[in-house]
Design a protein around this motif. Structure first.
Motif, PDB file in Angstrom:
ATOM      1  N   ALA A  24     -14.173  41.247  -5.038  1.00  0.00           N
ATOM      2  CA  ALA A  24     -15.283  41.620  -5.914  1.00  0.00           C
ATOM      3  C   ALA A  24     -15.083  43.045  -6.394  1.00  0.00           C
ATOM      4  O   ALA A  24     -14.183  43.755  -5.942  1.00  0.00           O
ATOM      5  CB  ALA A  24     -16.618  41.483  -5.169  1.00  0.00           C
ATOM      6  N   SER A  25     -15.914  43.474  -7.303  1.00  0.00           N
ATOM      7  CA  SER A  25     -15.765  44.814  -7.860  1.00  0.00           C
ATOM      8  C   SER A  25     -16.024  45.896  -6.820  1.00  0.00           C
ATOM      9  O   SER A  25     -15.485  46.995  -6.906  1.00  0.00           O
ATOM     10  CB  SER A  25     -16.725  44.999  -9.038  1.00  0.00           C
ATOM     11  OG  SER A  25     -18.067  44.787  -8.623  1.00  0.00           O
ATOM     12  N   TRP A  26     -16.809  45.571  -5.801  1.00  0.00           N
ATOM     13  CA  TRP A  26     -17.191  46.568  -4.811  1.00  0.00           C
ATOM     14  C   TRP A  26     -16.387  46.482  -3.513  1.00  0.00           C
ATOM     15  O   TRP A  26     -16.400  47.400  -2.695  1.00  0.00           O
ATOM     16  CB  TRP A  26     -18.677  46.442  -4.481  1.00  0.00           C
ATOM     17  CG  TRP A  26     -19.069  45.088  -3.956  1.00  0.00           C
ATOM     18  CD1 TRP A  26     -19.306  43.961  -4.684  1.00  0.00           C
ATOM     19  CD2 TRP A  26     -19.236  44.723  -2.589  1.00  0.00           C
ATOM     20  NE1 TRP A  26     -19.615  42.905  -3.866  1.00  0.00           N
ATOM     21  CE2 TRP A  26     -19.587  43.360  -2.555  1.00  0.00           C
ATOM     22  CE3 TRP A  26     -19.148  45.418  -1.374  1.00  0.00           C
ATOM     23  CZ2 TRP A  26     -19.831  42.668  -1.382  1.00  0.00           C
ATOM     24  CZ3 TRP A  26     -19.389  44.727  -0.201  1.00  0.00           C
ATOM     25  CH2 TRP A  26     -19.729  43.370  -0.215  1.00  0.00           C
ATOM     26  N   MET A  27     -15.667  45.381  -3.293  1.00  0.00           N
ATOM     27  CA  MET A  27     -14.889  45.259  -2.057  1.00  0.00           C
ATOM     28  C   MET A  27     -13.839  44.157  -2.198  1.00  0.00           C
ATOM     29  O   MET A  27     -14.067  43.164  -2.896  1.00  0.00           O
ATOM     30  CB  MET A  27     -15.795  44.940  -0.859  1.00  0.00           C
ATOM     31  CG  MET A  27     -15.060  44.966   0.486  1.00  0.00           C
ATOM     32  SD  MET A  27     -16.136  44.606   1.895  1.00  0.00           S
ATOM     33  CE  MET A  27     -16.382  42.843   1.695  1.00  0.00           C
ATOM     34  N   GLN A  28     -12.709  44.351  -1.525  1.00  0.00           N
ATOM     35  CA  GLN A  28     -11.679  43.319  -1.457  1.00  0.00           C
ATOM     36  C   GLN A  28     -11.282  43.110  -0.011  1.00  0.00           C
ATOM     37  O   GLN A  28     -11.020  44.069   0.722  1.00  0.00           O
ATOM     38  CB  GLN A  28     -10.455  43.719  -2.284  1.00  0.00           C
ATOM     39  CG  GLN A  28      -9.331  42.690  -2.236  1.00  0.00           C
ATOM     40  CD  GLN A  28      -8.166  43.071  -3.126  1.00  0.00           C
ATOM     41  OE1 GLN A  28      -8.352  43.420  -4.289  1.00  0.00           O
ATOM     42  NE2 GLN A  28      -6.958  43.021  -2.580  1.00  0.00           N
ATOM     43  N   THR A  38     -14.818  34.940  -6.778  1.00  0.00           N
ATOM     44  CA  THR A  38     -14.693  35.959  -5.730  1.00  0.00           C
ATOM     45  C   THR A  38     -14.194  35.401  -4.398  1.00  0.00           C
ATOM     46  O   THR A  38     -13.746  36.159  -3.550  1.00  0.00           O
ATOM     47  CB  THR A  38     -16.036  36.667  -5.487  1.00  0.00           C
ATOM     48  OG1 THR A  38     -17.047  35.683  -5.189  1.00  0.00           O
ATOM     49  CG2 THR A  38     -16.451  37.466  -6.711  1.00  0.00           C
TER      50      THR A  38
END
Length: 536
Positions: free
Chosen positions: A486-490, A432
Motif C-alpha cells: 500500500a502507499s503507507w506500508m509494504q 494491495t
C-alpha cells in the motif's frame, strides 16, 4: 571471533556525464525469471537490489554485500572471501551467476575460495529462491544470485559517451576501492567499459583474533603447542587486493541484438593464520571470461523471442604457503544457453523452452601430483516453464532434465541424470493483497571434489577425501508467501520448508589425523604440530 564495525565508510560518487529529465520510477522488472516481469507479478520469492539501494550496500565481497538481506548470511574466510548463504545453504547449493550465465569459478568447492564476481561493478543483483532456480540448474536448492553488469549493452544510447565513477574507504580493513564505468553509442552501435581496483589491509577486531580455548577443544592437534601465535586487535594475514575490468559492445535494432564482451578479474588475498606458526597462506586468483549474446525478435511463426548466450571461462588460482606454491585449481569451461519464448498457445498463456550445456575441464594439483584428477565434466539440460493466468490467479509449472558425466583420468566415469520440477500459483486478492504458493522437487548431482578429492588442501589445512559412491541429493521444497503493498506500508512474508535426502556434507573423521611431516595418517590421540584434520 568478533569483527569490529567500520568506524568510517566514505563514498564519493562522480556524477554521470549526461543527464536525463522527466525520469519516472517503474516497477522492478525481473530479468532472471522465465519471462521479464515485474516483481509484483511474480509468484517466486526474490530480492532485487538496484539503484541507490545497491550502491549503498556494496561491500568487498558478494557475501558481505548481501548478508543483511532477509534469509541471507555471509560465509567468510577472511575479508577477501565472502560467499552468500541462502536459507542455510551454501557452496554448490547456491548458484552465483553473471548476466544469467554461470560464473564457472571454483568458489562452490571450498569455503576459502573467493568468487570471481566483484560486487562493485554490479548494476543490479537479483536473488531468487524456489522454482525459478530450475531454469539455471538443478542443484541450487538454497537459491540463486544473478549479478548483472550490462557488459553487453541491450539497449541503444542517445549519447556518444556517458558514465560514472565511485570511490570508497572502509576503516575496518583500511580498504580503498575505486570503480569507473563508461558507456554510450551512436545509431545501432553501443559499447560498455568498466574497471575497478581494491586494496585492503588486515581486518581489525576487538581483542584477540583466536579463541585459544575453543580451538584446542575443537582440534586436539593444537594441544601439542604450548602457545599459539595470536594477534591482538587484528586478524593477521587477511589483506587482499583485487582489480578487473570489462569491455563489451553490441548492435541493437528492432529485430534484436548481437554483442560480445571480455572480462578480466585478478585477486590476491590472505587466509587467516591458525596460530600454529606455519608460513602464512595466500591465494592468487585469475579469471578471464569471453561472453557472446544474441536475440531475435519474432524470428518465426510461433516464436516471440529467441535468445542465445555463450561464454568461455579460463580460471586459475594457486595457494602459496609463504612463497612456495601449493595447491593449484584449474578450470576451463564453455557454457551455452538457448531460450525460446513462444507465442501463447492459449489465452493469457506464456512459455519458455530452453537448452543449456556446460563443458569443463577441471583439475586440482600440488607438487606431489593431483588432489583431484584432471577430468572432463559435461552437463546438458533441457527445461520448460509455462504460465497461465485465469482470473486473478496465475499458475506456473516447469521442469528440468539434466545429464551430468564426469570422466576423470585414471578413474572410472560416473554419470547422473537429475530430474526436477515445480508448480506455483499466485492469487492477486486485491491491488494491495497477494498470496503465492509453490512446490519444487529438485535433484543435485555430486560435485567432482565430493567424489574424487584425495590430498592435502593448503588453505584449509586439512586432508580431504572424496567418496565415489555418493548418490544424487533429493530435495522437496514448499514455499508460501504473502505480500501487502500500500502507499503507507509494504510487507513481505515468506515461509518455506525443505526436506533433503542423501544430503552430502564434509565431516571430520574422529579417529584419525593427517601428519603432514610424514605424509601418513595417525590416530587422533597422537599429538604433533604437523597433524591436521582428515575430512571426508
Amino acid at each position: 571471533m568478533k569483527y569490529s564495525k567500520p568506524a568510517i565508510l566514505l563514498l564519493f560518487f562522480v556524477a554521470p556525464l549526461y543527464a536525463e529529465e522527466n525520469i519516472q520510477k517503474l516497477d522492478d522488472m525481473i530479468i532472471s525469471t522465465p519471462f521479464v516481469e515485474s516483481r509484483e507479478d511474480s509468484a517466486h520469492p526474490m530480492t532485487v537490489l538496484s539503484g541507490d539501494e545497491l550502491r549503498t550496500k556494496v561491500g568487498s565481497t558478494l557475501g558481505e554485500m548481501l548478508q543483511n538481506e532477509l534469509g541471507i548470511a555471509n560465509q567468510s574466510f577472511g575479508s577477501g572471501v565472502g560467499i552468500p548463504v541462502i536459507r542455510g545453504q551454501s557452496g554448490s547449493r547456491v548458484k552465483v551467476m553473471q548476466n544469467s550465465l554461470s560464473n564457472n569459478d571454483v568458489s562452490s568447492l571450498s569455503p576459502d575460495h573467493a568468487t570471481g564476481v566483484d560486487p562493485i561493478i554490479a548494476e543490479r543483483i537479483e536473488i531468487l529462491r524456489g522454482p525459478s532456480t530450475l531454469l539455471y540448474g538443478s542443484g541450487a536448492m538454497g537459491g540463486m544470485v544473478n549479478v548483472i553488469d550490462n557488459r553487453i549493452p541491450e539497449k541503444k544510447f542517445d549519447k556518444i559517451i556517458g558514465g560514472a565513477g565511485e570511490q570508497r574507504y572502509d576503516s575496518a580493513t583500511d580498504e580503498t576501492s575505486s570503480a569507473l564505468k563508461l558507456e554510450g553509442g551512436k545509431g545501432h552501435f553501443a559499447y560498455h567499459v568498466d574497471g575497478f581496483y581494491r586494496d585492503a589491509g588486515n581486518t581489525r577486531v576487538d581483542g584477540m583474533s583466536i579463541d585459544e580455548t575453543a580451538v584446542r577443544k575443537q582440534d586436539p592437534s593444537f594441544n601439542s603447542i604450548d602457545k599459539l601465535q595470536n594477534t591482538d586487535g587484528f586478524i593477521d594475514n587477511t589483506q587482499n587486493r583485487a582489480r578487473g575490468g570489462s569491455v563489451g559492445m553490441s548492435m541493437v535494432g528492432d529485430n534484436g541484438l548481437i554483442g560480445a564482451a571480455i572480462n578480466q578479474n585478478e585477486k590476491n588475498y590472505g587466509i587467516p593464520v591458525d596460530g600454529k606458526g606455519d608460513a602464512p597462506v595466500h591465494i592468487e586468483m585469475r579469471q578471464t571470461k569471453y561472453d557472446f549474446k544474441s536475440q531475435l525478435n519474432s524470428p518465426f511463426a510461433f516464436a516471440e523471442k529467441l535468445k542465445l548466450k555463450f561464454g568461455y571461462t579460463d580460471y586459475q588460482h594457486t595457494e602459496f604457503e609463504g612463497h612456495v606454491a601449493g595447491t593449484t585449481f584449474l578450470n576451463q569451461s564453455y557454457e551455452s544457453r538457448l531460450e525460446l519464448e513462444h507465442l501463447p498457445f492459449l489465452k493469457n498463456n506464456k512459455g519458455v523452452l530452453g537448452f543449456q550445456s556446460t563443458n569443463s575441464q577441471f583439475q586440482a594439483l600440488d607438487s606431489a601430483g593431483s588432489i583431484v584428477p584432471k577430468s572432463d565434466i559435461n552437463t546438458y539440460g533441457i527445461f520448460n516453464v509455462e504460465s497461465l493466468k485465469v482470473g486473478n490467479v496465475t499458475y506456473e509449472i516447469g521442469g528440468r532434465t539434466e545429464s551430468t558425466t564426469i570422466n576423470p583420468e585414471g578413474r572410472n566415469e560416473v554419470s547422473y541424470i537429475p530430474l526436477s520440477g515445480s508448480a506455483s500459483a499466485l492469487w492477486q486478492i486485491s491491488h494491495t493483497h497477494q498470496v503465492n504458493l509453490a512446490f519444487t522437487h529438485s535433484q543435485r548431482a555430486p560435485q567432482i571434489q565430493e567424489l574424487f578429492s584425495n590430498g592435502f588442501h593448503d588453505a584449509t589445512h586439512s586432508y580431504e577425501l572424496g567418496n565415489v559412491n555418493l548418490k544424487k541429493e533429493l530435495s522437496n521444497n514448499l514455499d508460501f508467501g504473502y505480500r501487502f503493498d500500500a502507499s503507507w506500508m509494504q510487507t513481505d512474508i515468506n515461509l518455506f520448508y525443505n526436506r533433503i535426502s542423501n544430503y552430502i556434507y564434509q565431516q571430520r573423521l574422529a579417529s584419525q589425523l593427517f601428519n603432514a611431516d610424514t605424509e601418513a595418517f595417525v590416530a587422533s590421540t597422537y599429538y604433533c604440530a604437523g597433524c591436521f584434520p582428515l575430512l571426508h
